[in-house]
Design an enzyme around this catalytic site. Structure first.
Site, PDB file in Angstrom:
ATOM      1  N   ARG A 189       3.779   0.327  -7.482  1.00 37.48           N
ATOM      2  CA  ARG A 189       3.051   0.364  -8.742  1.00 37.48           C
ATOM      3  C   ARG A 189       4.021   0.582  -9.900  1.00 37.48           C
ATOM      4  NH1 ARG A 189       0.721   4.576  -9.248  1.00 37.48           N
ATOM      5  NH2 ARG A 189       1.101   5.576  -7.239  1.00 37.48           N
ATOM      6  N   TYR A 193       2.200  -6.865  -5.991  1.00 37.72           N
ATOM      7  CA  TYR A 193       2.134  -5.650  -5.164  1.00 37.72           C
ATOM      8  C   TYR A 193       0.724  -5.033  -5.172  1.00 37.72           C
ATOM      9  CZ  TYR A 193       2.405  -0.875  -3.623  1.00 37.72           C
ATOM     10  OH  TYR A 193       2.126   0.297  -2.980  1.00 37.72           O
ATOM     11  N   LYS A 217      -6.892   0.765  -7.095  1.00 42.03           N
ATOM     12  CA  LYS A 217      -6.586   1.787  -8.103  1.00 42.03           C
ATOM     13  C   LYS A 217      -7.203   1.428  -9.464  1.00 42.03           C
ATOM     14  CE  LYS A 217      -3.688   3.832  -5.163  1.00 42.03           C
ATOM     15  NZ  LYS A 217      -3.959   5.100  -4.487  1.00 42.03           N
ATOM     16  N   HIS A 271      -9.032  10.394  -6.301  1.00 42.89           N
ATOM     17  CA  HIS A 271      -7.972   9.907  -5.408  1.00 42.89           C
ATOM     18  C   HIS A 271      -7.960  10.774  -4.145  1.00 42.89           C
ATOM     19  CE1 HIS A 271      -3.387   8.864  -5.058  1.00 42.89           C
ATOM     20  NE2 HIS A 271      -4.118   7.990  -4.419  1.00 42.89           N
ATOM     21  N   SER A 292       0.167   9.751  -4.297  1.00 42.33           N
ATOM     22  CA  SER A 292       0.551   8.632  -3.449  1.00 42.33           C
ATOM     23  C   SER A 292       1.752   9.017  -2.586  1.00 42.33           C
ATOM     24  CB  SER A 292       0.906   7.423  -4.311  1.00 42.33           C
ATOM     25  OG  SER A 292      -0.264   6.945  -4.930  1.00 42.33           O
ATOM     26  N   CYS A 313       1.843  11.175  -0.147  1.00 45.41           N
ATOM     27  CA  CYS A 313       1.917  12.620   0.151  1.00 45.41           C
ATOM     28  C   CYS A 313       0.970  13.030   1.272  1.00 45.41           C
ATOM     29  CB  CYS A 313       1.651  13.431  -1.107  1.00 45.41           C
ATOM     30  SG  CYS A 313       2.966  13.254  -2.328  1.00 45.41           S
ATOM     31  N   ASN A 338       8.383   2.260   0.492  1.00 51.07           N
ATOM     32  CA  ASN A 338       6.974   2.053   0.134  1.00 51.07           C
ATOM     33  C   ASN A 338       6.392   0.832   0.856  1.00 51.07           C
ATOM     34  OD1 ASN A 338       4.575   2.760  -1.286  1.00 51.07           O
ATOM     35  ND2 ASN A 338       4.957   1.130  -2.759  1.00 51.07           N
ATOM     36  N   ARG A 386       4.148  -1.216   3.500  1.00 49.32           N
ATOM     37  CA  ARG A 386       2.735  -0.910   3.741  1.00 49.32           C
ATOM     38  C   ARG A 386       2.144  -1.725   4.877  1.00 49.32           C
ATOM     39  NH1 ARG A 386       0.271   3.113   0.209  1.00 49.32           N
ATOM     40  NH2 ARG A 386       1.934   3.566  -1.270  1.00 49.32           N
ATOM     41  N   GLU A 418      -0.594  19.100  13.460  1.00 44.75           N
ATOM     42  CA  GLU A 418      -0.641  20.567  13.345  1.00 44.75           C
ATOM     43  C   GLU A 418      -1.398  21.005  12.089  1.00 44.75           C
ATOM     44  OE1 GLU A 418       0.111  21.897  15.943  1.00 44.75           O
ATOM     45  OE2 GLU A 418       1.861  20.935  16.877  1.00 44.75           O
TER      46      GLU A 418
HETATM   47  P1  GDP Z   1      -0.703   8.669   1.259  1.00 48.55           P
HETATM   48  O1  GDP Z   1      -0.016   7.641   0.443  1.00 48.55           O
HETATM   49  O2  GDP Z   1      -1.115   9.868   0.450  1.00 48.55           O
HETATM   50  O3  GDP Z   1      -1.830   8.112   2.064  1.00 48.55           O
HETATM   51  O4  GDP Z   1       0.387   9.265   2.279  1.00 48.55           O
HETATM   52  P2  GDP Z   1       0.640   8.936   3.836  1.00 48.55           P
HETATM   53  O5  GDP Z   1      -0.343   9.626   4.717  1.00 48.55           O
HETATM   54  O6  GDP Z   1       0.784   7.479   4.014  1.00 48.55           O
HETATM   55  O7  GDP Z   1       2.038   9.660   4.034  1.00 48.55           O
HETATM   56  C1  GDP Z   1       3.149   9.373   3.203  1.00 48.55           C
HETATM   57  C2  GDP Z   1       4.401   9.840   3.880  1.00 48.55           C
HETATM   58  O8  GDP Z   1       4.353  11.256   4.102  1.00 48.55           O
HETATM   59  C3  GDP Z   1       4.624   9.203   5.244  1.00 48.55           C
HETATM   60  O9  GDP Z   1       5.991   8.902   5.400  1.00 48.55           O
HETATM   61  C4  GDP Z   1       4.196  10.277   6.199  1.00 48.55           C
HETATM   62  O10 GDP Z   1       4.857  10.172   7.440  1.00 48.55           O
HETATM   63  C5  GDP Z   1       4.549  11.569   5.468  1.00 48.55           C
HETATM   64  N1  GDP Z   1       3.640  12.688   5.846  1.00 48.55           N
HETATM   65  C6  GDP Z   1       2.287  12.646   5.917  1.00 48.55           C
HETATM   66  N2  GDP Z   1       1.779  13.830   6.341  1.00 48.55           N
HETATM   67  C7  GDP Z   1       2.836  14.647   6.524  1.00 48.55           C
HETATM   68  C8  GDP Z   1       2.969  16.016   6.968  1.00 48.55           C
HETATM   69  O11 GDP Z   1       1.999  16.723   7.279  1.00 48.55           O
HETATM   70  N3  GDP Z   1       4.237  16.518   7.015  1.00 48.55           N
HETATM   71  C9  GDP Z   1       5.333  15.762   6.688  1.00 48.55           C
HETATM   72  N4  GDP Z   1       6.535  16.328   6.769  1.00 48.55           N
HETATM   73  N5  GDP Z   1       5.250  14.474   6.298  1.00 48.55           N
HETATM   74  C10 GDP Z   1       4.020  13.915   6.208  1.00 48.55           C
HETATM   75  P1  PGA Z   2      -1.264   5.333  -2.026  1.00 46.74           P
HETATM   76  O1  PGA Z   2      -1.519   4.147  -3.038  1.00 46.74           O
HETATM   77  O2  PGA Z   2       0.227   5.547  -1.999  1.00 46.74           O
HETATM   78  O3  PGA Z   2      -1.983   6.474  -2.679  1.00 46.74           O
HETATM   79  O4  PGA Z   2      -1.766   4.993  -0.668  1.00 46.74           O
HETATM   80  C1  PGA Z   2      -1.337   2.800  -2.843  1.00 46.74           C
HETATM   81  C2  PGA Z   2      -0.653   2.156  -4.043  1.00 46.74           C
HETATM   82  O5  PGA Z   2       0.243   2.789  -4.586  1.00 46.74           O
HETATM   83  O6  PGA Z   2      -1.016   1.041  -4.391  1.00 46.74           O
HETATM   84 MN    MN Z   3      -2.417   6.157   1.843  1.00 44.99          MN
END
Ligand code: GDP
Ligand code: PGA
Ligand code: MN
Length: 604
Positions: A79, A218, A227, A247, A269, A271, A385, A387, A515
């Site tokens: 983005r 993208y 978004k 979000h 994003s 996280c 990034n 996907r 965990e």
């Molecule tokens: P989203 O974009 O918020 O959906 O984030 P994702 O679930 O796709 O995770 C983004 C990145 O953070 C990935 O590389 C994951 O492996 C990492 N990640 C997600 N959950 C955790 C966690 O509980 N601990 C750690 N250390 N990394 C995490």
């Molecule tokens: P995300 O968003 O990282 O919150 O999954 C997708 C995006 O940036 O388009």
């Molecule tokens: Mn995601």
């Protein structure tokens, strides 16, 4: 030749007058070779994916059914927040956190960019609906695009096609969402695998409920139902109509006593939303089912509870870090095929790979930059990034409530970010306003999901910094009002989590992933009134004994560090929060200043 003769323009499969007029206006401006009305059928998917293979955009995967590898232009991978605009009539309505330009001025700039921009290409008309079309007020949109990649991806991410167009009838309201790659083709000109433009604009006209996007292919910039519509435009609708567009992931949690809770969680994003939404609990007897991994639309039900709905139809997940150890349910989802993988690596036997999928990388790969890659290479094989884009209905733990237009009643909302220091593993807010303060002051290190520096701590309120479609001060006020106008005993409880705190050696203090079910267990026990907590300056934090760490390879000291509230670290936050709040002037609800005063007082 005039556009009147553009094939596909005069034999549209609808009598929706406003839609027809808009498609004609945009086709006359952008001059595509033809207009195609997207029906969402399997035949259409076959045709378009084959066309993308022939163009060199897609490589068909040998090892996954009906799935494709795709590498973008290296300049078009995330983005573009600095190119994203909220063009409200009044600049004050965009607020201090959004880029703004006068809507008339923006339209004249973009009209010149759009003029002739689809020359040599096809304009696709994609009718779509965010959320079930069976809803009382189905949330329609129509995206116009000159990108086959966008059409194919939209079919995964949203409900699209003939059934949606039919449901729109001849006059149902819809959000017009205009997209172009900004890469016209002259006669005989050879196309490139990933057309895009150096000039990019991702623009929202909130009063008109309209989106104009230019120059990028993208996901977040081009799949406009996600978004752009479901967060930026929908947040404005939600403000006006008294609901929330957030979000947030949505999950269903069942305890060993078979009690069910629905939890929503907002993380910026990259996280951890997708991971938490599909979590496989490590503690016995607990079960998680998925409802959504990115966006929640929340409305109050007649019973006074807050109901959340996922408006999307697919998962657009961060690939690196997704593996059988960390997120087995995502792996099972993509293994069923019907997916598009962008900017990951290609294996020699026609499968995909990325960092973190398996411990040992394959001996040879084709990197996302289409170069030879071996484990000795300097750069990662996949873009950080990169996907996977995959149908949510393939998720083996999808909750049956997913299709219910009413949504699910939320018991707890988690806010979370990526912070090396300061923020404890989990903190419970004292009450709704304290929870709103947690959301309004949420901070996180930047990630590769947006272009720009990575790892810089910034305020990301409610994980919505790049997605609030109006003045963020008013948005905080909307949250405060929401609390005031509803029965406090029925409002979700609010928590703040941080999976990303580090020890002195830079390692994660908390093992994360499956965990995190231990934190969910503590949250549920707080809802049920059974878990102990320590009242700290920043809220209720688990006592080390109240968090279930049985069987975890962690010392008591490590657990304490993950939960610690370090007053010095927090005192350092106060001037930053003060500076952050000052940005909003008199738009900031006074309760936020009250909450800050309480924090300062408790830290003294
Ligand atoms: P989203 O974009 O918020 O959906 O984030 P994702 O679930 O796709 O995770 C983004 C990145 O953070 C990935 O590389 C994951 O492996 C990492 N990640 C997600 N959950 C955790 C966690 O509980 N601990 C750690 N250390 N990394 C995490
Ligand atoms: P995300 O968003 O990282 O919150 O999954 C997708 C995006 O940036 O388009
Ligand atoms: Mn995601």
């Amino acid at each position: 030749m005039t556009s009147v003769a553009t094939p596909g323009l005069d034999n549209a499969p609808t009598t929706h007058a406003r839609l027809l007029a808009w498609v004609r206006e945009m086709a006359e401006l952008t001059t595509p070779d033809r207009v195609v009305w997207v029906d969402g059928s399997d035949e259409e998917w076959e045709r378009l994916t084959q066309q993308l293979v022939d163009a060199g955009t897609f490589t068909r995967l040998e090892k996954k059914p009906n799935s494709f590898w795709c590498a973008s232009d290296p300049s078009d991978v995330a983005r573009v927040e600095d190119r994203t605009f909220i063009c409200s009539v009044d600049e004050a309505d965009a607020g201090p956190t959004n880029n703004w330009m006068d809507p008339g001025e923006m339209k004249s700039i973009m009209t010149e960019l759009y003029r002739g921009c689809m020359r040599g290409r096809t304009m696709y008309v994609i009718p779509f609906c965010m959320g079930p079309v069976e809803a009382e007020n189905p949330m329609f949109g129509v995206e116009l695009t000159d990108s086959e990649y966008v059409v194919v991806s939209m079919r995964v991410m949203a409900r699209i096609g003939s059934a949606i167009l039919e449901a729109m009838g001849e006059d149902r309201p819809f959000v017009p969402a205009m997209h172009s790659l900004g890469a016209p083709l002259d006669e005989g000109q050879q196309d490139v695998p990933w057309p895009c433009s150096e000039t990019k604009y991702i623009v929202h006209f909130p009063e008109e409920r309209m989106i104009w996007s230019y120059g990028s292919g993208y996901g977040g910039n081009a799949l406009l139902g996600k978004k752009c519509y479901s967060l930026r435009i929908a947040s404005v609708m939600a403000r006006d109509e008294g609901w929330l567009a957030e979000h947030m992931l949505i999950l269903k949690l069942t305890s060993p006593q078979q009690k069910t809770y629905y939890i929503a969680a907002a993380f910026p994003s990259a996280c951890g939303k997708t991971n938490l939404a599909m979590l496989e609990p490590t503690i016995p007897g607990w079960k998680v089912e998925t409802l959504g991994d990115d966006i929640a639309w929340m409305r109050f039900g007649e019973d006074g509870r807050l109901y959340a709905l996922n408006p999307e139809f697919g998962l657009f997940g961060v690939a690196p870090g997704t593996g059988w150890d960390t997120n087995p349910n995502a792996m099972r989802t993509i293994d069923k095929g019907n997916s598009v993988f962008t900017n990951v690596a290609l294996t020699d036997d026609g499968d995909i790979w990325w960092e973190g999928m398996t411990e040992e990388p394959p001996a040879h790969l084709t990197s996302w930059k289409k170069q030879d890659w071996t484990p000795g290479s300097d750069e990662p094989s996949s873009h950080p990034n990169s996907r996977f884009c995959t149908p949510i209905t393939q998720c083996p733990i999808l909750a049956p409530e997913y299709t219910d237009p009413k949504g699910v009643p939320i018991s707890a909302i988690l806010f979370g970010g990526r912070r090396k220091t300061t923020i404890p593993l989990v903190t419970e807010a004292r009450d709704w306003n304290h929870g709103v303060f947690m959301g309004a002051t949420l901070s996180s290190e930047t990630t590769a999901a947006a272009t720009g520096a990575v790892g810089v701590v910034r305020r990301d309120p409610f994980a919505m910094l790049p997605f609030i479609g109006y003045n963020a001060g008013d948005y905080f006020g909307h949250w405060v009002e929401t609390g005031k106008q509803h029965d406090a005993t029925k409002l979700p409880k609010i928590f703040y989590v941080n999976w990303f705190r580090r020890d002195e050696d830079g390692g994660f203090l908390w093992p994360g992933f499956g965990e995190n079910s231990r934190v969910l267990k503590w949250v549920v026990e707080r809802l049920e009134g059974t878990a102990a907590a320590e009242e700290t300056a920043v809220g209720h934090v688990p006592t080390p004994d109240s968090l279930d760490v049985s069987g975890l390879d962690m010392t008591r000291e490590q657990v304490e560090k993950a939960l610690a509230v370090d007053k010095d670290e927090w005192r350092a936050e106060v001037p930053q929060i003060t500076e952050w709040f000052q940005k909003f002037g008199d738009k900031l609800p006074s309760t936020m200043w009250d909450e800050l005063a309480i924090l300062e007082h408790r830290l003294a």
